[in-house]
Every structure is written in C-alpha cells, then in structure tokens.
Design an enzyme around this catalytic site. Structure first.
Site, short mmCIF file in Angstrom:
data_model
loop_
_atom_site.label_atom_id
_atom_site.label_comp_id
_atom_site.label_asym_id
_atom_site.label_seq_id
_atom_site.Cartn_x
_atom_site.Cartn_y
_atom_site.Cartn_z
N GLN A 1 0.93 -1.05 0.43
CA GLN A 1 -0.18 -0.06 0.03
C GLN A 1 1.19 1.52 -0.53
OE1 GLN A 1 -2.62 -0.53 3.43
NE2 GLN A 1 -3.33 2.26 2.78
N CYS B 1 -6.47 0.13 1.54
CA CYS B 1 -5.99 -0.98 2.31
C CYS B 1 -7.40 -1.94 1.67
CB CYS B 1 -5.87 -1.02 3.89
SG CYS B 1 -6.88 -0.75 4.62
N HIS C 1 -7.93 -1.63 9.62
CA HIS C 1 -7.27 -1.47 9.00
C HIS C 1 -7.60 -3.35 8.19
CE1 HIS C 1 -3.87 -1.67 5.75
NE2 HIS C 1 -2.67 -2.80 6.77
N ASN D 1 -0.77 -8.10 5.65
CA ASN D 1 -0.67 -6.77 6.02
C ASN D 1 -0.66 -5.77 4.26
OD1 ASN D 1 -1.06 -4.03 6.65
ND2 ASN D 1 0.13 -4.55 8.42
N TRP E 1 -0.01 -2.85 3.50
CA TRP E 1 1.21 -2.24 3.94
C TRP E 1 2.72 -2.77 3.12
CZ3 TRP E 1 0.63 0.36 9.13
CH2 TRP E 1 -0.63 1.06 9.47
#
Length: 816
Positions: A185, A191, A349, A373, A375
């Site tokens: 991300q 997300c 998230h 995740n 990210w």
C-alpha cells in the site's frame, strides 16, 4: 444458449421488472498454486503466452439527465443482464469468446465484457503498434483530476506521471510468479482494495479473470493494458495507459516489494478509473473489492461466533472452495483507525487471509492461519510470528514445506486462538452460496440459479423509505418471488437474524457486528424449506473523492392468494409483517441474507431508510433449485372518459356563456389565452392554471387542427377540471394545494387511469420534476397528456404498434 440441466426441483422467480437469469454450476476445488511464469511474457522465465482477458462490472454511463437515461433503458431495454453459465467458480471456458453452442458469449459475460467508456483494447493496441507510439488515455489523463485529491502546494512534492521503464530500468509487468508480496500500500487509504487483491493472488484462475495474461512491458509493448472487474451484474473491461503517479522518484500509490514489478499498480489504476479517481478509493469495505474481483457473494462472520478450531476449519474449507478471505480489527473510534497495537496489529485496517495449515511440533499438531498486511510491513509479533521462538523448535522440513520467510514483508502466521482474541470480523467472498455454509470441501456439488435486476429509487415515485414511513413504503420497487418446491431440510436457522425485532426498522451506525444466534436454544422440528439468498447492492456511490452510501435494507413478505400477482398497496403492508429481512439498515454497498422459506408467493421490497433519497440499485436472488424467471407485465388502462363525464355546474355554464359572448370571434371559439382566463376566473388561486397547461388541455380535445375551443368543449373542460379538483383535494391531506408524488398513482386511478409503476415513475419525473410536491396544474397536465395518448393508441391501426402494447406506447411518447 443451449439449456444445461440443473440439479434439484423447480422454484420460480417472477419480477415486476426486466430481469435476467444466470445458471451457476458450482464445482469447487482448492486452487492455490501461483500463476505459471509463461502467462506473462516479460517474466524472467520463457514460455508461450496463455489466453488473457480482464472484466470489470460497471453500471450504465453516468452522463446525461438521469430521467432521460432511465427512460431510454425502459424503451430499448438497454441490454439484458448477463445470461451465462459459470462452471468451476465462474471461470471462463477455455475456448475464446464463444459460448458452448458456438454462439458469441453474451455481452457482459467474462468472455465478452462490456468495454468501459467504449475503449476496445485490441483495436487500440494494434493502432499504437502500427503508429509506433505509446498509448495515452484521454479518458483518464495524467492530470490532478485523475488523482482526485487536492494538489500539495509544496513544489518538492509535485506529482509526476511516469511509465514503468522511466521508473525502473528493469521494469516488468510480472516478475516470476504472482504472490501476496507483489502488493504494498502506498499513500492512499485503499487497504480494503489491496487486501482483496492479495486474497485474489491465492487463486490463480480467479486472478487470471481479473488480470489477463499475455500482457508485457517488452513484447508487443505499447503502453496499454486492460483489466476486468465485476460491476452489478456485468463484467467490464477497463483499458489504461501505464503512466503512473510518482513523487520524489517513487510510486505514490500501490507498489511491489521488488520495486520493479508493476501489475498491482496498474490494477489499482484501472479500478481508480472505474470509480472516477484515485481519491475515490479512500476508505471502504473489503467485501466491495472481493465482490468486484469475483462477481461473488461477500458476507461478514464474527470471529467470536465460532470456537478457534471450528473457525480454522471453516476458513480452510472456504479457501478450498475458492473463497477470498480477509479480516480486520474494529476501531472503536475514528482516532483509533491506523493505531498499531502492542502485538503489531493495526486497528481499522484490512488484512488478507491467504492460507491455513497444520504444523507438527514434536507430538503436537498446531493449527495456523497465514495473514498479509497490504502495507508490506508492520507484522504481528506474538506466537508463531516471524520473531517468535516457536519456529526454532519446528523441524526444518516443516519450515521448508511452508516456504517460511522470516522477514518484514507484511506476511505472518498466527494461531486460531490468538486470531480469535485479536480480530473481530472475517470477510468471506465466494462465487457460490455453498461456500457461505460451515463444512469442509468435500460437500457435494449443487446448483444455484441467479436472477438479477437493476432498478432505481426515484424521489416522489419509488424512493418510499423504510416501514417507518408507512404512507410511502409501499411505493418502493416490489419483486414477486414464487417458490414452488422444497429443497432443504434444516433443524437450525442460523442465517435468520433479528427477524422478530419489533415493528420499527433500525439503523446500524457501524457499531454492530453480525449477531450470532444462540445454538443452544430449543431444537426446532425438522422441516422442508426453499433456500433463497437475496442480495441488494446500491450502485455508483463511490464517486468524486466521496463515499456516500445510503442506509439500505430489504424485506420479504408472504402474499396471500387474493392479492397474488398485483402491486401491493399501503393497506397490505399496514396489516402484514415481513417473514424475512436483511437486518438493520446499513450504510454499506450491499446487504444480503440467506432465507429458508415455505413454498408460496412472496414479495421482496428493497428500500432506503429515509424516503426521497435518489439512488440506483442492483438486486440478485439465488435459488438452490431450478427456477424460471418471468416478467409479469401490468397493462395500463383508462376509463377516464366515462368516469369523468359529468354535467357542467349551472354557475360554470353561465360563466362560459358570458365569456364567449364577450370574447369569442366570428367562429364562436376561444384561444388558449382566453381559455386560461376563463378557467382561472372559476377556480380558487391555488388551482389556477398557466398558459402552457391550457394549451395542453386544448391539444387533448378534438379541435380539428385548431388551437381553440367551442362553447360545448369549454363547458366539458370545466366539468372535467371540477372532477379533477375533487380528486386532488381528496389526496391533499394538509390543504396545502399540493399532493405527495407518492400518491400520484392512486390519484390517477381515482381519475380512471390505471398505470404501471414504470409509467408512474416517468410521469413523476416529467410532471413533478424533483419537487417535493405535485401541484394541481401538474396533476392536470399529467391527466391531459395521458388522456390524449390513450386516445391516440385506441385510434392506431398498425398491428405492430398494437402488438407492442399500451405500456410501450406510453413510455415512448411521454418522453416527448
């Protein structure tokens, strides 16, 4: 298309509106290998390219006046919704764009997606290759408006648009294989989308549906790429150029961990184009992305509704069936969103659930879940995480089997016990409703039939609001559902939540998670039921850097024999309670519920919580037995002339005689201006008519081509207007000189004109024009127009016109 035999008995869905049916043959298998390198020609391995195609599902064009677009859809039926047979989770058949019988695949299917903004990928690619130029997309330009967010005033943070090879010298569309670490991300709050995309990479066939193979940054490169997404009943192909937003030399939004792989950034750009801009991707529900990548059904499962081992088995089975899985930790307040807990998890998230497995640790067998995740960093740091001691006591062979990488890449393992303690909700999405049930992957094959419909809520016409607004609730779109045969025997009804929670509907402000029914309750007697899954989606609410979801829900009512086949009125809903519902009104894109109902006739009502809220919706109904879908057309009729024939009042007759004696010319007739003065001298000011309305009245009379009225015609007009005034006053409950547009159909019926919902909606758009109330002059104009059109249809001699019917006639000419 050749009919495919379906399993199960017959059930019948009948809608009041245009619909289509899709037969889904669910054949589920677990597909977890990464895509072979040969699918993408610029991969580091060689090989022949495989077939490649990407669909997006999109609604109609968003340009033009809404009511004109709506009318055109009614007149020309637009195009029928996709009528396809999806085998093995809806994956495209191996043979090109042809159906099984050799005919072209239906428009909007995976093999023949709708071309978003009429851009043909193949034609544009060949044109660019021929002209030896790189594609520059004029419909999504490399400008700030495509970013969809305010420009940063700092010159050092200026956004530049660069192609992959301008960012990285060794740029590739795909490097080696597809994996979850290809997605990281960037500086955009999407997300929810990237977690769904991470989950998609686990299923190679589903991934190839969204990201077509045979795309490259080397062979036949022209700076143009295409992708497919599901949007409300259709697959849509979106074309983009490869100019990506860059700040300070690095991609601004999604990027790959290897930094030289660009497929994920281009998928994100294509989806941003679909919804309007990158800014429109900020914030969302994971289920949106999962549904748009699969065309499947997404739903939420509270983590605490199952014990950790049972939850692990459910998720394992769902992955085996080809479901996309994700999860999140609910934030109690906006300030908690993005906060990292002591265990390394992020609140509010989205995480992708990409795998489940068992690990041998001595004599013990440990259940694990694998999460990602989006990210690309910040990982769980508890038991079985990359930094824990448990892996030190695990056999090397086990770690090799799991392809364990103890590095900061956003991917980690977690035990079901820790998962159940730290996470709140699991989101699941599957092409088949079977995957929504508990169980393992060995369940027998079953067949689901899908009936789909697109509609709209129009203020004053079909946006009636919730049951709280009983005067208008019945005006919401109604769908008739006929269930003839049972298919399921159940002794618990875990799906039927809060169906008896009182007469008033509630609004879920976002602090509710699906409540799980107590399994320890009284055992119900086993009985046969018809299994039905209903999903209501609101369309096109993610536009222009805003998410503006309405609070929506649906209700299901059982219909008694005496009112079957009719549009139900207010009295029915005042006397009857729903037998099923989606639950509380929720401000999210979609709501759904699986219901098990007795055979019989039902009506489904989809609504917003507040009345007069405009919006478009898509509804689909899954049946576990074969169904046939019919359109139950209601034929408009008019008894206006005999009903309205009434003697003129003596005082009106005197006024007509006096006016004609004073104003009429040698032909003893009055023009529109004089008729207007005559009418307004008779009626109160609240019922005065403007000149244009008086012209419409004259046009409705048999004037032999003249724009004037005789004495007899003027007397008849005044008598008609008196009768209409009486009807109008009947529905003007507060004596305000206006009536609610929701009462238009009843007022028309009182005047002897019975019109179906589509005609009433068009009349409301034409003569109410978005105003909260309908004036007397608008009501008169509406009646005058209808009266003339009914008369013209009766005088029509063309067999073709007669065959099309009065409804088509009215819809065609009410637009003019």
């Amino acid at each position: 298309m050749e009919e495919v035999p379906l399993n199960g008995r017959t059930a019948v869905f009948t809608l009041f509106f245009l619909s289509a049916q899709v037969m889904v043959d669910v054949k589920l298998d677990r597909s977890k290998p990464s895509l072979a390198p040969s699918h993408y020609r610029d991969s580091s391995s060689s090989g022949a390219p495989g077939p490649f195609c990407i669909p997006f599902w999109s609604g109609p064009s968003r340009g033009g006046a809404p009511w004109i677009r709506w009318v055109c859809a009614l007149l020309f039926k637009c195009r029928p919704l996709s009528v396809c047979i999806f085998h093995q989770l809806g994956f495209p058949p191996p043979a090109g764009n042809m159906a099984s019988d050799g005919a072209a695949a239906p428009l909007g299917s995976i093999d023949n997606p709708v071309k978003f903004q009429n851009q043909d990928f193949d034609a544009l690619l060949q044109e660019c290759l021929k002209d030896k130029k790189l594609f520059a997309d004029p419909t999504f330009p490399a400008e700030q408006k495509s970013i969809g967010m305010p420009k940063d005033p700092n010159p050092a943070k200026e956004i530049k648009w660069k192609r992959p090879k301008e960012i990285s010298a060794d740029a590739l569309f795909v490097e080696d294989t597809i994996g979850t670490t290809d997605i990281c991300q960037g500086q955009l709050g999407d997300c929810w989308l990237l977690a769904a995309l991470s989950a998609l990479t686990v299923h190679s066939k589903l991934f190839a549906t969204v990201v077509p193979s045979n795309q490259s940054l080397s062979d036949s490169y022209a700076g143009i790429f295409h992708f497919r997404f599901w949007q409300y009943g259709e697959w849509v192909e979106v074309v983009v150029d490869d100019r990506l937003p860059v700040r300070e030399g690095r991609l601004l939004f999604s990027y790959s961990r290897t930094r030289n792989e660009f497929w994920s950034a281009l998928v994100e750009k294509a989806y941003a184009k679909l919804v309007g801009s990158y800014g429109s991707l900020k914030g969302g529900n994971i289920s949106e992305g999962m549904e748009d990548f699969t065309g499947g059904i997404a739903y939420s499962l509270p983590v605490t509704s199952r014990t950790p081992p049972v939850l692990w088995r459910i998720l394992t089975a769902a992955l085996s069936r080809g479901s996309l899985l994700s999860c999140f930790i609910q934030a109690k307040s906006y300030s908690e969103v993005g906060k990292v807990t002591a265990d390394g998890l992020v609140k509010g998230h989205a995480y992708a659930i990409t795998d489940t497995d068992k690990v041998a640790r001595g004599s013990e067998e440990v259940l694990l879940l694998k999460l990602r995740n989006p990210w690309g960093f910040v990982e769980f740091c508890g038991s079985w995480s990359d930094k824990c001691k448990e892996w030190e006591d695990t056999e090397q062979s086990e770690k090799q089997r799991l392809k364990l990488k103890l590095e900061e890449d956003g991917e980690f393992w977690i035990s079901p016990g820790d998962f159940s303690t730290m996470f709140n909700v699991v989101e699941l999405c599957s092409v088949s409703p079977d995957s929504l049930e508990d169980g393992d992957a060995s369940t027998s094959q079953s067949t689901w039939t899908i009936s789909e419909h697109k509609g709209s809520w129009l203020p004053g016409s079909s946006a009636g609001g919730s049951r709280k607004y009983n005067k208008s609730f019945w005006k919401n779109p109604q769908f008739e559902l006929v269930l003839r045969e049972q298919d399921q025997e159940d002794d618990d009804e875990e799906e039927e939540e809060d169906d008896n929670d009182g007469d008033e509907d509630k609004v879920d402000k976002g602090d509710e998670v699906l409540k799980e029914k107590n399994k320890g309750g009284t055992q119900k007697q086993k009985a046969k039921h018809c299994t039905v899954l209903v999903e209501l989606l609101q369309k096109n609410r993610r536009q222009n850097d805003k998410i503006n979801f309405l609070y929506i829900a649906f209700h299901v009512y059982k219909v008694t024999p005496e009112v079957q086949g009719a549009c139900l009125d207010r009295s029915f809903f005042m006397k009857n309670r729903p037998v099923g519902r989606s639950g509380s009104y929720r401000a999210q894109r979609g709501v759904w519920r699986k219901l098990r109902l007795d055979p019989g006739h039902y009506v489904i009502i989809g609504s917003t919580y507040q009345p007069n809220q405009p919006g478009e919706f898509f509804i689909r109904i899954f049946s576990k037995t074969r169904n046939t879908l019919g359109v139950q057309d209601f034929t408009c009729s008019s008894d206006y002339i005999p009903v309205m024939a009434a003697p003129v009042l003596p005082e009106d007759q005197t006024k007509v005689e006096k006016t004609f004696d004073e104003k009429a010319g040698p032909d003893d007739r009055l023009n529109a201006q004089e008729i207007m003065k005559l009418i307004n001298s008779v009626f109160d000011k609240s019922c005065h008519l403007p000149l244009e309305t008086c012209r419409q009245i004259i046009f409705g009379e048999d004037t032999e081509g003249r724009s004037t009225l005789s004495r007899e015609q003027a007397e008849a007009v005044l008598a008609d207007l008196r009768a209409l005034q009486s009807i109008f006053v009947q529905f003007d409950e507060d004596s305000s000189g206006s009536i609610s547009p929701f009462e238009l159909s009843l007022a028309l019926e009182a005047a002897g004109m019975k019109c179906d919902s589509k005609v009433v909606q068009l009349l409301s758009e034409r003569f109410v024009g978005g105003e909260p109330h309908l004036s007397f002059r608008g009501f008169v104009s509406c009646i005058s127009r209808l009266r003339k059109l009914f008369a013209l249809f009766e005088s029509e001699t063309s067999p073709e016109v007669k065959d099309r019917g009065i409804n088509s006639w009215l819809l065609q000419f009410l637009v003019l």
